[in-house]
Scaffold this active site. Sequence first.
Site, short mmCIF file in Angstrom:
data_model
loop_
_atom_site.label_atom_id
_atom_site.label_comp_id
_atom_site.label_asym_id
_atom_site.label_seq_id
_atom_site.Cartn_x
_atom_site.Cartn_y
_atom_site.Cartn_z
N ARG A 70 1.31 -1.26 -0.13
CA ARG A 70 -0.05 -0.36 0.06
C ARG A 70 0.54 1.29 0.06
O ARG A 70 -0.17 2.17 -1.22
CB ARG A 70 -1.12 -0.23 1.34
CG ARG A 70 -1.53 0.94 0.88
CD ARG A 70 -3.31 0.35 0.51
NE ARG A 70 -3.91 1.47 0.67
CZ ARG A 70 -5.45 1.28 0.42
NH1 ARG A 70 -5.94 -0.22 -0.19
NH2 ARG A 70 -6.51 2.64 0.13
N ASN A 112 -11.35 16.34 -0.32
CA ASN A 112 -12.14 15.79 0.13
C ASN A 112 -13.54 15.78 -0.27
O ASN A 112 -13.73 16.68 0.84
CB ASN A 112 -11.96 14.36 0.67
CG ASN A 112 -12.58 12.82 -0.02
OD1 ASN A 112 -13.09 12.93 -0.81
ND2 ASN A 112 -12.47 11.83 1.00
N THR A 113 -14.69 15.43 -0.98
CA THR A 113 -15.68 15.37 -0.30
C THR A 113 -16.26 14.24 0.09
O THR A 113 -16.09 12.69 -0.47
CB THR A 113 -16.72 16.18 -1.69
OG1 THR A 113 -18.54 15.71 -1.43
CG2 THR A 113 -16.38 15.28 -2.30
N HIS A 114 -17.53 14.26 1.07
CA HIS A 114 -18.15 12.95 1.99
C HIS A 114 -19.66 13.43 1.83
O HIS A 114 -19.78 14.00 2.19
CB HIS A 114 -17.34 12.91 3.44
CG HIS A 114 -17.98 12.28 3.88
ND1 HIS A 114 -18.58 10.42 3.68
CD2 HIS A 114 -18.83 11.82 5.17
CE1 HIS A 114 -18.97 10.14 4.34
NE2 HIS A 114 -19.23 10.87 5.61
N ASP A 146 -6.95 14.29 5.99
CA ASP A 146 -5.77 14.34 7.01
C ASP A 146 -5.78 13.09 6.74
O ASP A 146 -6.50 12.22 6.35
CB ASP A 146 -5.78 15.31 8.27
CG ASP A 146 -7.16 14.98 9.33
OD1 ASP A 146 -8.00 13.25 8.44
OD2 ASP A 146 -7.73 14.71 10.32
N ALA A 147 -5.12 11.92 8.07
CA ALA A 147 -4.71 11.07 8.20
C ALA A 147 -5.92 9.66 8.75
O ALA A 147 -5.60 8.41 8.57
CB ALA A 147 -3.58 10.39 9.63
N GLY A 148 -6.43 10.41 9.16
CA GLY A 148 -8.15 9.97 9.11
C GLY A 148 -8.75 9.68 8.63
O GLY A 148 -8.97 9.81 7.14
N ASP A 150 -12.68 10.60 7.06
CA ASP A 150 -13.61 11.82 7.01
C ASP A 150 -13.20 12.42 7.77
O ASP A 150 -14.47 12.75 9.01
CB ASP A 150 -14.58 11.22 7.07
CG ASP A 150 -14.65 10.20 5.46
OD1 ASP A 150 -14.48 10.35 4.40
OD2 ASP A 150 -15.57 9.09 5.31
C1 GRF Z 1 -20.17 11.40 -4.15
O1 GRF Z 1 -21.39 11.60 -3.44
C2 GRF Z 1 -18.10 11.51 -3.38
O2 GRF Z 1 -19.54 12.14 -2.01
C3 GRF Z 1 -18.47 9.33 -3.13
O3 GRF Z 1 -19.23 8.76 -3.39
C4 GRF Z 1 -20.00 9.77 -4.95
C5 GRF Z 1 -18.65 9.90 -5.91
O4 GRF Z 1 -19.89 10.45 -7.23
N1 GRF Z 1 -17.77 8.93 -1.92
P1 GRF Z 1 -19.49 10.50 -8.25
O5 GRF Z 1 -18.11 9.76 -8.70
O6 GRF Z 1 -18.54 12.43 -8.39
O7 GRF Z 1 -20.55 10.56 -9.61
#
Ligand code: GRF
Length: 210
Positions: A70, A112-114, A146-148, A150
């Site tokens: 990894r 990152n988006t969660h 970060d390292a965690g 989300d």
């Molecule tokens: C998003 O909702 C993202 O936050 C999640 O997976 C989805 C990805 O959607 N981890 P896309 O590939 O941008 O359509």
Amino acid sequence: MTVSSPARLVVLVSGSGTNLQALLDACADPAYGARVVAVGADREGIEGLARAERSGVPTFVNQVSHYGSREDWDRALADRVAAFEPDLVVLAGFMKLVGESFLARFGGRTVNTHPALSPSFPGMHGPADALAYGVKVTGATLFVVDAGVDTGVIVAQTVVPVEDDDDVESLHERIKVAEREMLVESVGRMAREGFRVEGRRVHLGVAPRG
Ligand code: GRF
């Protein structure tokens, strides 16, 4: 953090790439202040890569299973990204955790988006976990990686209702509409105005470009 103009974005994806598409569309307007210089993925054959190709953006794939460990994968990914000299790295539905080598180089400039309201429901199943818990609102969180899992400092959040008849798919779809808007708005501001991380807060628009 100051960024070049237009800001150079490297976007990492693992799936359908609708967040990536929203960024590509926004970047078509020079006033947006950013451009996607490369798109990377951890797997072949995904719509996210096809979207990049259709937009004429260079792509690369670094698959974990092609590396001895990894850590080797993480180092190779960091090298790959570094070659495109990004101001910002955007993980947009990238389903891998980046590691130490990556963060040593791009920590503080990777977001990152969660699809949940942090700190609730971290991990791979944000929409399903929110639905199972029975919350009445959920949403999406943009954070500095970060390292965690989300856990990074929060750049922006957006809220959507949970409807009585939602299933995971309908809820995630509603989240994704709001998520894309938040991503485009926040990345644009970070690109145009710079940003500063102080403790658990991200200040947008406070670092004039020098
Ligand atoms: C998003 O909702 C993202 O936050 C999640 O997976 C989805 C990805 O959607 N981890 P896309 O590939 O941008 O359509």
